[in-house]
Design a protein around this motif. Sequence first.
Motif: not given
Lengths: 564, 154, 185, 48
Positions: A295-302
Amino acid sequence: METIMNKSGKTQVIREKVNKVLGISLEDARLTKSYLSVAFLAILLGGLLGLLQGLNRAGLLELPVWLNYYQVLTAHGLLLVVVLSAFFTIGYFYAGLSHTLGGLLPKVRKMAWIGFWMKIFGFVLAVIPILMNEASVMYTFYPPMAASPIFYIGLVFIVLGVWMCAFGAFINVASWRKRNPGQHIPILSFFATGVFVLLFFGSLPVAIEVFTIIPWAFGWVETINVMVARTLFWAFGHTLVNIWYLTAVSAWYVIVPKIIGGRRWNDLLTRIVVIALVIMNITGGFHHQIIDPGISEPVKYMHVFMSLAIGFPSLMTAYAMFAVFERTARRKGGKGLVGWYKKLPWGDVRFLAPFIAMAAFIPAGAGGIVQSTNQLNQVVHNTMWIVGHFHLTLGMSVVMTFFGISYWLVPYVSKRVLTPQINKLGVIQTIIWTIGMVIMSGAMHWVGLLGSPRRTSYSTYFDNATALSWDPYLFFLAIGGTLLMIGVLIQVYAVFYLMFFAPKGNTEFPVAEVEEDAAPTPRWTERWGLWIVCMIVLVGMAYVIPLVDFIVNAPPGSPPYKTW
Amino acid sequence: MMHRSEKVWLFLSFGMIIGFMLITGYQTFALEMGPPSYGERIDPQKVDETAPFDNPGIKQIGEDEYEVVMTLQVFSFTPSKIEVPAGSTVHFILTSKDVVHGFQVAETNLNAMVVPGYVQKITQKFDNPGEYLVLCNEYCGAGHQMMSTTITVK
Amino acid sequence: MKQSGYGLILLLVMLLPPVANLLESIMITHMHMQMPILVIAGFLMAKFFQQHYLQFFAKWNENGVPGILLFTIIMAYWSLPRTMDEALTLTSVEAFKFVSLPFLAGVPLRDSWPKLSSFWKHALIIFFTILFLALGWLYMWSPVQLCNNYLVIEQITLGWGFISTAFAMVVYLVYSYFMDFSKYE
Amino acid sequence: METRKVNQGGKASKELGTLKGTIFSVTVVGLGIFVTYLLVYGLYMARL
């Protein structure tokens, strides 16, 4: 047709009046009594298994080969997270629906009974393989660990039973709305609607997961997509715990003000809290996967944002609760900045237990905010901290509220009264439970920060110095666990005494009124269809990205493993 | 509808949470300290034949910089003993050969899920000498409590 | 008035380069998060314009249809893969996005919605449901990469995002077909 | 039923409307969140 409608409408009105005067109908009472009995038997058994674990984890008790730590842990989780919570919630809300909507419809009562037996049947099916050591997979059952197919079939029946009850509740609420056009759903039924909406939509992902697991567990399909299963599980898993939380919150907003002799908090704000918790809940599950691969970092951040957004209604609740307490206490003559706390009925277990439950949610919620923040999750993920966290949230905030509810709900449905002796016993029980939980979850939090993992039987890791340094903390776990077991015994005794032996009499179902000068609640709060649509859109936003990625760019799947 | 103090409370408390979020975002995107999120796919049944896991072990890739290629399986880590000098940065490349495992090193920020079919990467700088306990923190079966090894920092 | 302030703050936050970059780094958050938030910002700010240009809105948007047409055109324009690409490469198009979505879509939506008859409201939802299904189909099954800036996998993801949003709208249509709001409200 | 007497103070709610105890209590809640965050954040930074 018209006259028939009118007639049934009239009988309904009469029934509602009868309900108010005479209390719950015998049939509705029997339903709730059955659900509560199962819930408290589950806590008896689950608590005992918990004690075994605590003693083992402290190195004090070696479990026999035929009942190993992981079997005990799987059963403990299933009994407390699924059985206790589901049966209590349904029993409590069905009593609430019956009380506030003028009795359950015969059809709905039948559905709740079918749901009851489906869940019992499913649970028995799930327990058999656990006892045979064929399903030591924990209640999270992450593939590619594969339990006996019977275990998953049992889970399907539990989910179907829950759906039965959810639809029963919707039918009853819809019928009430048809009979009372232009009126707001009574607040407790509003909470019930929210809880059952979440139960239904939250368990959809796990139903999909289990349906992909069953053919794989039988061997009809060779491999399974591990990350899809894991993601679907957490879409359900986190929603589930928040459902129990929302159940406890309903008692805080609706019941507790009445018990302390006060009035309910602003009706609109209360309903907004329910709506917000319903809309934002399912997407919160992602913070269980912050350190997962793929799971990419931007998605995790969202997703951090989506998880933390759930904190907003809880912060509103914190303020609302203190304000209700303060207003009530000041009306009774309370003075000073904190002096008014003295005016609250501390000797009444129906207040004391939920109050301590609320207070426990302060550290519990703080811990929750911290651990769903990306980097900090690395410090605590899968350590004992997490176990401490959910014993504070579930074991304290939720279960203690349930205990507090039981001291009036059980006498209400059994048409008996709470005696002063049982009240005193309840206060003692509350204190024992509080001390036990503070010791246990405090030790768990701390040892988790030091690195001790969760879900691990006693181990010194070949006499490693770091692991040995955890032992003193783990010892506290055993002490706390023992106290909790004493608490469970007292609680179960109190419940069954109130159900079968307490003196006969009338107990009130305590639903608080709103403030007299309260502004009317706007109509838009009743548009459940719209809230469900918002929820679906938000779930889509959160889950479409990772799920599409896991399915389209799937690695070769995994075959089933039995590693225990 | 809302008391003034309630608005202030919600504004301040939510502002605090947004503050936590901003720190997290800054660390993730500006300082590259995000949580382990590598996601290269691999056939979980052919780990032994797939590079780099056909040759697990430790390799020096720069001054004070090491790369550890590691497989996790019930109930062990391969390679099992790792030694690095103090002050070195170690990049771990991990995958699982069977069920879901957890890779955690006590008293460090090393903590990552290792899922079959996916390659996971995580990095840590070891400043202080000592023996660090490596353990599996996701339940993986009957011997889960035995699944551990050590990293020695000299 | 306070609402308009919140709307302005929301718009300003969305304009911050790190926020804009983060949301635009993923195709689906670009279209299904950033763009709707911009519309919401305009929706909130609409109160300000309604109060200051009462005459204009009363005259131009008497029955709500012109406003909703403008909203639809703007939304349809931003659903095209080309425009998303251009927003990333051309500064002028990016600027147009931050102006058009709040002020030419959000503001007229707020002004029109209460004025519309339920026929137009349902027609609008049905139109967007069909549009989203079509776009979902386009993004999922298109054999070529439609955007230069995004990978095919992101395109498929966006397709599923459209389908799930369309599904939610179908749920709403079914719900409002079976429910007679006038009875409950 | 004995709670009836207390509830009749509808008109008096204005003079009893002070919420300084609530403000104090939620401040404690806020500090609790902040301190917990600092604790774990400090640990994270120390272990980098």
